[in-house]
Scaffold this motif. Sequence first.
Motif, PDB file in Angstrom:
ATOM      1  N   GLY A  79       0.807  -1.234   0.000  1.00 28.21           N
ATOM      2  CA  GLY A  79       0.000   0.000   0.000  1.00 28.21           C
ATOM      3  C   GLY A  79       0.828   1.266   0.000  1.00 28.21           C
TER       4      GLY A  79
ATOM      5  N   ASP B 235       1.172   3.385  -2.654  1.00 27.45           N
ATOM      6  CA  ASP B 235       0.782   4.377  -3.677  1.00 27.45           C
ATOM      7  C   ASP B 235       0.699   5.782  -3.067  1.00 27.45           C
ATOM      8  OD1 ASP B 235      -0.834   2.405  -5.950  1.00 27.45           O
ATOM      9  OD2 ASP B 235      -0.728   1.713  -3.883  1.00 27.45           O
ATOM     10  N   HIS B 236       0.129   5.841  -1.878  1.00 30.12           N
ATOM     11  CA  HIS B 236      -0.127   7.134  -1.231  1.00 30.12           C
ATOM     12  C   HIS B 236       0.086   7.007   0.271  1.00 30.12           C
ATOM     13  CE1 HIS B 236      -3.031   6.910  -4.696  1.00 30.12           C
ATOM     14  NE2 HIS B 236      -2.349   7.983  -4.977  1.00 30.12           N
TER      15      HIS B 236
ATOM     16  N   LEU C  10       0.656   6.967   4.268  1.00 34.11           N
ATOM     17  CA  LEU C  10       1.699   6.469   5.169  1.00 34.11           C
ATOM     18  C   LEU C  10       2.646   5.512   4.445  1.00 34.11           C
ATOM     19  CD1 LEU C  10       2.876   6.148   8.042  1.00 34.11           C
ATOM     20  CD2 LEU C  10       1.175   4.346   8.427  1.00 34.11           C
TER      21      LEU C  10
ATOM     22  N   ARG D  99      -0.960   0.516  -8.786  1.00 34.15           N
ATOM     23  CA  ARG D  99      -0.631   0.873 -10.174  1.00 34.15           C
ATOM     24  C   ARG D  99       0.803   1.379 -10.232  1.00 34.15           C
ATOM     25  NH1 ARG D  99      -5.774   1.967  -9.044  1.00 34.15           N
ATOM     26  NH2 ARG D  99      -5.083   3.627  -7.660  1.00 34.15           N
TER      27      ARG D  99
ATOM     28  N   ASP E 272      -2.147  -5.899  -5.663  1.00 33.09           N
ATOM     29  CA  ASP E 272      -3.495  -5.747  -5.118  1.00 33.09           C
ATOM     30  C   ASP E 272      -3.662  -6.889  -4.121  1.00 33.09           C
ATOM     31  OD1 ASP E 272      -6.197  -5.917  -4.545  1.00 33.09           O
ATOM     32  OD2 ASP E 272      -6.811  -5.285  -6.548  1.00 33.09           O
ATOM     33  N   LEU E 273      -3.847  -6.544  -2.859  1.00 31.39           N
ATOM     34  CA  LEU E 273      -3.887  -7.561  -1.801  1.00 31.39           C
ATOM     35  C   LEU E 273      -5.070  -8.511  -1.931  1.00 31.39           C
ATOM     36  CD1 LEU E 273      -2.935  -5.212   1.163  1.00 31.39           C
ATOM     37  CD2 LEU E 273      -1.585  -7.166   0.386  1.00 31.39           C
TER      38      LEU E 273
ATOM     39  N   ASN F 171       0.798  -2.589   5.354  1.00 34.71           N
ATOM     40  CA  ASN F 171       0.240  -1.241   5.524  1.00 34.71           C
ATOM     41  C   ASN F 171      -1.022  -1.026   4.691  1.00 34.71           C
ATOM     42  OD1 ASN F 171       0.564   1.886   5.905  1.00 34.71           O
ATOM     43  ND2 ASN F 171       0.531   1.557   3.693  1.00 34.71           N
TER      44      ASN F 171
ATOM     45  N   ILE G  74      -9.386  -7.318   1.833  1.00 33.84           N
ATOM     46  CA  ILE G  74      -8.115  -6.588   1.678  1.00 33.84           C
ATOM     47  C   ILE G  74      -7.385  -6.474   3.022  1.00 33.84           C
ATOM     48  CG2 ILE G  74      -7.131  -4.329   1.113  1.00 33.84           C
ATOM     49  CD1 ILE G  74      -9.425  -4.081  -0.994  1.00 33.84           C
TER      50      ILE G  74
ATOM     51  N   SER H 169      -2.065  -1.541  12.178  1.00 36.68           N
ATOM     52  CA  SER H 169      -3.448  -1.730  12.606  1.00 36.68           C
ATOM     53  C   SER H 169      -4.029  -0.367  12.949  1.00 36.68           C
ATOM     54  CB  SER H 169      -3.484  -2.693  13.788  1.00 36.68           C
ATOM     55  OG  SER H 169      -4.790  -2.969  14.175  1.00 36.68           O
TER      56      SER H 169
ATOM     57  N   TYR I  16     -14.265  -1.407   8.986  1.00 39.78           N
ATOM     58  CA  TYR I  16     -12.868  -1.104   9.311  1.00 39.78           C
ATOM     59  C   TYR I  16     -12.497  -1.588  10.715  1.00 39.78           C
ATOM     60  CZ  TYR I  16      -8.585   1.695   9.740  1.00 39.78           C
ATOM     61  OH  TYR I  16      -7.279   2.113   9.906  1.00 39.78           O
TER      62      TYR I  16
ATOM     63  N   LYS J  17      -9.743  -4.461  11.652  1.00 36.82           N
ATOM     64  CA  LYS J  17      -8.501  -4.247  12.399  1.00 36.82           C
ATOM     65  C   LYS J  17      -8.452  -5.139  13.652  1.00 36.82           C
ATOM     66  CE  LYS J  17      -6.457  -1.210   9.703  1.00 36.82           C
ATOM     67  NZ  LYS J  17      -5.204  -1.527   8.977  1.00 36.82           N
TER      68      LYS J  17
ATOM     69  N   GLY K  89      -1.389   6.507  14.523  1.00 36.99           N
ATOM     70  CA  GLY K  89      -1.905   7.821  14.892  1.00 36.99           C
ATOM     71  C   GLY K  89      -2.925   8.286  13.862  1.00 36.99           C
TER      72      GLY K  89
ATOM     73  N   VAL L 267      -3.616  10.272  10.894  1.00 33.67           N
ATOM     74  CA  VAL L 267      -2.687  10.721   9.856  1.00 33.67           C
ATOM     75  C   VAL L 267      -3.445  11.420   8.729  1.00 33.67           C
ATOM     76  CG1 VAL L 267      -0.739  10.051   8.409  1.00 33.67           C
ATOM     77  CG2 VAL L 267      -1.353   8.642  10.397  1.00 33.67           C
TER      78      VAL L 267
ATOM     79  N   THR M 137      -4.245  11.707   5.576  1.00 28.48           N
ATOM     80  CA  THR M 137      -4.199  11.018   4.281  1.00 28.48           C
ATOM     81  C   THR M 137      -5.575  11.136   3.613  1.00 28.48           C
ATOM     82  OG1 THR M 137      -4.876   8.898   5.207  1.00 28.48           O
ATOM     83  CG2 THR M 137      -2.509   9.358   5.173  1.00 28.48           C
TER      84      THR M 137
END
Length: 238
Positions: free
Chosen positions: A9, A11-12, A14, A35, A57-58, A84, A110, A138, A155, A159, A186, A188, A190
């Motif tokens: 993960g 791409d963007h 964290l 990608r 891709d997970l 991640n 995922i 997590s 979500y 987790k 924390g 974050v 994003t």
Amino acid sequence: MQQNVFISGTDHGLGASLAEAWADRGARVFAGVLRLPPGDRPEPRAEGGTIRRVVLDLSSDDQVAQAAAIVRQSVGHLDLVVNNGAILGDITRTAFEPLDFNEMARVYNINVLGTLRLTQALLPLLLAGPTKLLVNISSEAGSISSCNRQSWYAYAMSKAALNMQSALLHNLIRDKGGRVLILHPGHVRTFMQGAEDVAAVLTPDEAARLVLANIDRSGAAAGDRPLFLDPQGRVLSW
Ligand SMILES: NC(=O)c1ccc[n+]([C@@H]2O[C@H](COP(=O)([O-])OP(=O)(O)OC[C@H]3O[C@@H](n4cnc5c(N)ncnc54)[C@H](OP(=O)(O)O)[C@@H]3O)[C@@H](O)[C@H]2O)c1
């Protein structure tokens, strides 16, 4: 010795910052991306570090197997695997409203099964290395004992399940010198919620530095349970 690190993960957010931070430390980073950017090639960094992006891709058995094959062809071992990559799903609806069970299944596939897919594929490489550290990103949202939300079903449940997965894997690899670390990065800033989370206190780069500091501080000893830590290294309740 140069460390070999795999991060999903990237791409963007964290994940992208973690890849940069490890490469800047001189690590050979395999960075899973959904990608590949056009014209992508391995990026050399200071101290001999590199970032090599691999399509991942997970939710895809094939892509996980291909990513692991690329790593196997390139290096004899991994020092660190950082799970991640994740998605959020709906965070607003309670059980008094219609819930999207298909989306929940996708989040689970995922965040939980995808993470296990990748870990399983990379485990032989991780156990072949000297460090044997599996880091699962997590969330405090996965803590059952401190839960005060009434929504975030997909979500938060994913987790919590990731935390259980971490405990199972920790038990499995502990007597082989391995260990699992569960980190809450924390709040974050994003785009995980679909738009930039401007209420968040940490930039991705700041959160990545705290993740690295937590890993550095955690030492090499494996306790009975994986450590479940907040960004400042304080133990979170399960
Ligand atoms: N942000 C926070 O406040 C916060 C708090 C607690 C925990 N976390 C955890 O921190 C980690 C990173 O989250 P983030 O905030 O940096 O969010 P993010 O920017 O959305 O990062 C998640 C990464 O996973 C990728 N991804 C999405 N679907 C994937 C799939 N099927 N296979 C592989 N990768 C996939 C995303 O790619 P695309 O962007 O291209 O979709 C992105 O690169 C996650 O595990 C998250 O649960 C974040």
